[in-house]
Design a protein around this motif. Structure first.
Motif, PDB file in Angstrom:
ATOM      1  N   GLU A  60      -5.136  -8.006  -5.603  1.00  0.00           N
ATOM      2  CA  GLU A  60      -5.046  -7.843  -7.058  1.00  0.00           C
ATOM      3  C   GLU A  60      -4.116  -8.874  -7.706  1.00  0.00           C
ATOM      4  N   GLU A  61      -3.689  -9.867  -6.938  1.00  0.00           N
ATOM      5  CA  GLU A  61      -2.840 -10.972  -7.420  1.00  0.00           C
ATOM      6  C   GLU A  61      -1.564 -10.460  -8.087  1.00  0.00           C
ATOM      7  N   ARG A  62      -0.897  -9.522  -7.424  1.00  0.00           N
ATOM      8  CA  ARG A  62       0.338  -8.953  -7.970  1.00  0.00           C
ATOM      9  C   ARG A  62       1.595  -9.507  -7.318  1.00  0.00           C
ATOM     10  N   VAL A  63       1.466 -10.627  -6.596  1.00  0.00           N
ATOM     11  CA  VAL A  63       2.633 -11.305  -6.037  1.00  0.00           C
ATOM     12  C   VAL A  63       2.899 -12.525  -6.910  1.00  0.00           C
ATOM     13  N   THR A  70      10.759 -14.080  -6.045  1.00  0.00           N
ATOM     14  CA  THR A  70       9.372 -13.663  -5.887  1.00  0.00           C
ATOM     15  C   THR A  70       9.344 -12.188  -6.234  1.00  0.00           C
ATOM     16  N   VAL A  71       8.353 -11.785  -6.994  1.00  0.00           N
ATOM     17  CA  VAL A  71       8.261 -10.417  -7.493  1.00  0.00           C
ATOM     18  C   VAL A  71       6.902  -9.848  -7.124  1.00  0.00           C
ATOM     19  N   VAL A  72       6.912  -8.602  -6.677  1.00  0.00           N
ATOM     20  CA  VAL A  72       5.669  -7.889  -6.421  1.00  0.00           C
ATOM     21  C   VAL A  72       5.559  -6.821  -7.498  1.00  0.00           C
ATOM     22  N   VAL A  73       4.462  -6.865  -8.224  1.00  0.00           N
ATOM     23  CA  VAL A  73       4.245  -5.919  -9.306  1.00  0.00           C
ATOM     24  C   VAL A  73       3.633  -4.653  -8.718  1.00  0.00           C
ATOM     25  N   GLY A  74       4.373  -3.564  -8.847  1.00  0.00           N
ATOM     26  CA  GLY A  74       3.886  -2.268  -8.396  1.00  0.00           C
ATOM     27  C   GLY A  74       3.222  -1.534  -9.542  1.00  0.00           C
ATOM     28  N   HIS A  75       2.832  -0.301  -9.290  1.00  0.00           N
ATOM     29  CA  HIS A  75       2.188   0.482 -10.345  1.00  0.00           C
ATOM     30  C   HIS A  75       3.193   1.061 -11.322  1.00  0.00           C
ATOM     31  N   GLU A  76       4.460   1.164 -10.895  1.00  0.00           N
ATOM     32  CA  GLU A  76       5.477   1.742 -11.757  1.00  0.00           C
ATOM     33  C   GLU A  76       6.622   0.796 -12.077  1.00  0.00           C
ATOM     34  N   ASP A  77       6.797  -0.251 -11.288  1.00  0.00           N
ATOM     35  CA  ASP A  77       7.927  -1.154 -11.486  1.00  0.00           C
ATOM     36  C   ASP A  77       7.610  -2.490 -10.835  1.00  0.00           C
ATOM     37  N   GLU A  78       8.516  -3.443 -10.993  1.00  0.00           N
ATOM     38  CA  GLU A  78       8.417  -4.728 -10.326  1.00  0.00           C
ATOM     39  C   GLU A  78       9.533  -4.802  -9.298  1.00  0.00           C
ATOM     40  N   ASP A  99      15.137  -2.675  12.982  1.00  0.00           N
ATOM     41  CA  ASP A  99      13.761  -2.846  13.456  1.00  0.00           C
ATOM     42  C   ASP A  99      13.077  -3.927  12.621  1.00  0.00           C
ATOM     43  N   PRO A 100      12.862  -5.122  13.179  1.00  0.00           N
ATOM     44  CA  PRO A 100      12.253  -6.204  12.398  1.00  0.00           C
ATOM     45  C   PRO A 100      10.803  -5.953  12.008  1.00  0.00           C
ATOM     46  N   THR A 101      10.182  -4.923  12.571  1.00  0.00           N
ATOM     47  CA  THR A 101       8.813  -4.599  12.187  1.00  0.00           C
ATOM     48  C   THR A 101       8.784  -3.616  11.015  1.00  0.00           C
ATOM     49  N   ALA A 102       9.927  -3.038  10.687  1.00  0.00           N
ATOM     50  CA  ALA A 102      10.009  -2.063   9.597  1.00  0.00           C
ATOM     51  C   ALA A 102      10.190  -2.814   8.276  1.00  0.00           C
ATOM     52  N   LEU A 103       9.082  -3.035   7.595  1.00  0.00           N
ATOM     53  CA  LEU A 103       9.079  -3.788   6.340  1.00  0.00           C
ATOM     54  C   LEU A 103       8.454  -2.937   5.245  1.00  0.00           C
ATOM     55  N   CYS A 104       8.993  -3.017   4.047  1.00  0.00           N
ATOM     56  CA  CYS A 104       8.361  -2.331   2.921  1.00  0.00           C
ATOM     57  C   CYS A 104       7.098  -3.101   2.547  1.00  0.00           C
ATOM     58  N   TRP A 105       6.234  -2.459   1.771  1.00  0.00           N
ATOM     59  CA  TRP A 105       4.961  -3.113   1.456  1.00  0.00           C
ATOM     60  C   TRP A 105       5.148  -4.326   0.557  1.00  0.00           C
ATOM     61  N   HIS A 106       6.249  -4.393  -0.187  1.00  0.00           N
ATOM     62  CA  HIS A 106       6.498  -5.545  -1.058  1.00  0.00           C
ATOM     63  C   HIS A 106       6.751  -6.799  -0.222  1.00  0.00           C
ATOM     64  N   VAL A 107       7.562  -6.665   0.834  1.00  0.00           N
ATOM     65  CA  VAL A 107       7.856  -7.795   1.714  1.00  0.00           C
ATOM     66  C   VAL A 107       6.600  -8.206   2.472  1.00  0.00           C
ATOM     67  N   ILE A 108       5.847  -7.236   2.954  1.00  0.00           N
ATOM     68  CA  ILE A 108       4.594  -7.545   3.658  1.00  0.00           C
ATOM     69  C   ILE A 108       3.651  -8.307   2.726  1.00  0.00           C
ATOM     70  N   ALA A 109       3.559  -7.869   1.472  1.00  0.00           N
ATOM     71  CA  ALA A 109       2.679  -8.537   0.503  1.00  0.00           C
ATOM     72  C   ALA A 109       3.088  -9.990   0.289  1.00  0.00           C
ATOM     73  N   VAL A 110       4.376 -10.250   0.202  1.00  0.00           N
ATOM     74  CA  VAL A 110       4.846 -11.623   0.023  1.00  0.00           C
ATOM     75  C   VAL A 110       4.481 -12.466   1.243  1.00  0.00           C
ATOM     76  N   HIS A 111       4.713 -11.932   2.439  1.00  0.00           N
ATOM     77  CA  HIS A 111       4.346 -12.668   3.662  1.00  0.00           C
ATOM     78  C   HIS A 111       2.859 -13.004   3.674  1.00  0.00           C
ATOM     79  N   ILE A 112       2.030 -12.056   3.299  1.00  0.00           N
ATOM     80  CA  ILE A 112       0.584 -12.283   3.295  1.00  0.00           C
ATOM     81  C   ILE A 112       0.209 -13.299   2.221  1.00  0.00           C
ATOM     82  N   ALA A 113       0.668 -13.074   0.992  1.00  0.00           N
ATOM     83  CA  ALA A 113       0.296 -13.939  -0.138  1.00  0.00           C
ATOM     84  C   ALA A 113       0.695 -15.393   0.101  1.00  0.00           C
ATOM     85  N   GLU A 114       1.869 -15.607   0.670  1.00  0.00           N
ATOM     86  CA  GLU A 114       2.308 -16.976   0.946  1.00  0.00           C
ATOM     87  C   GLU A 114       1.386 -17.652   1.950  1.00  0.00           C
ATOM     88  N   ARG A 115       0.917 -16.903   2.921  1.00  0.00           N
ATOM     89  CA  ARG A 115       0.111 -17.487   3.990  1.00  0.00           C
ATOM     90  C   ARG A 115      -1.348 -17.698   3.606  1.00  0.00           C
TER      91      ARG A 115
END
Length: 133
Positions: A60-63, A70-78, A99-115
């Motif tokens: 949805e191009e919210r990164v 870098t900001v991820v636009v959520g449904h209630e906040d940024e 735990d380096p695998t424990a990431l919030c969805w905002h960080v995961i979204a940035v990693h994906i969007a950049e790649r």
């Protein structure tokens, strides 16, 4: 009574987070530049609902990348993601910082969007934009 050496030879080593699983899907994205079914499967298996939310945000191009954050636009906040960290409540209260695998969805979204080249770049300062929100 003799004491046993520490650590015990039969002791089970502590569980170490599988950081290689994160690196695996990130490398696959770096190589392909797209969210293939295999990569999506890896993200969902490792991150579950957080991974699904991240994929949805990228689709949805919210990164958004600004000059300062870098900001991820959520449904209630940024949510500001800086240096691979987020200050959202999920990251603060629910995730294991060791735990380096424990990431919030905002960080995961940035990693994906950049790649996959799906970061919406704005040549302005987020701090200036935030004043209007």
């Amino acid at each position: 009574m003799p004491t046993l050496p520490v650590p015990y030879p039969f002791a089970i080593p502590p569980r170490t987070p599988d950081v290689n699983a994160v690196e695996a899907w990130q490398t696959a994205l770096d190589d392909s530049g797209e969210l293939s079914p295999d990569v999506v499967d890896r993200i969902l298996k490792l991150h579950g609902e957080r991974g699904a939310k991240a994929i949805e945000a990228v689709a949805e191009e919210r990164v958004k990348e600004y000059n300062d954050f870098t900001v991820v636009v959520g449904h209630e906040d940024e949510y500001v993601v800086e240096d691979g960290a987020c200050q959202c409540r999920d990251a603060q209260y629910n995730l294991d910082a060791d735990d380096p695998t424990a990431l919030c969805w905002h960080v995961i979204a940035v990693h994906i969007a950049e790649r996959v080249g799906k970061v919406d770049y704005h040549d302005m300062w987020y701090s200036d934009v935030r004043e209007f929100l």
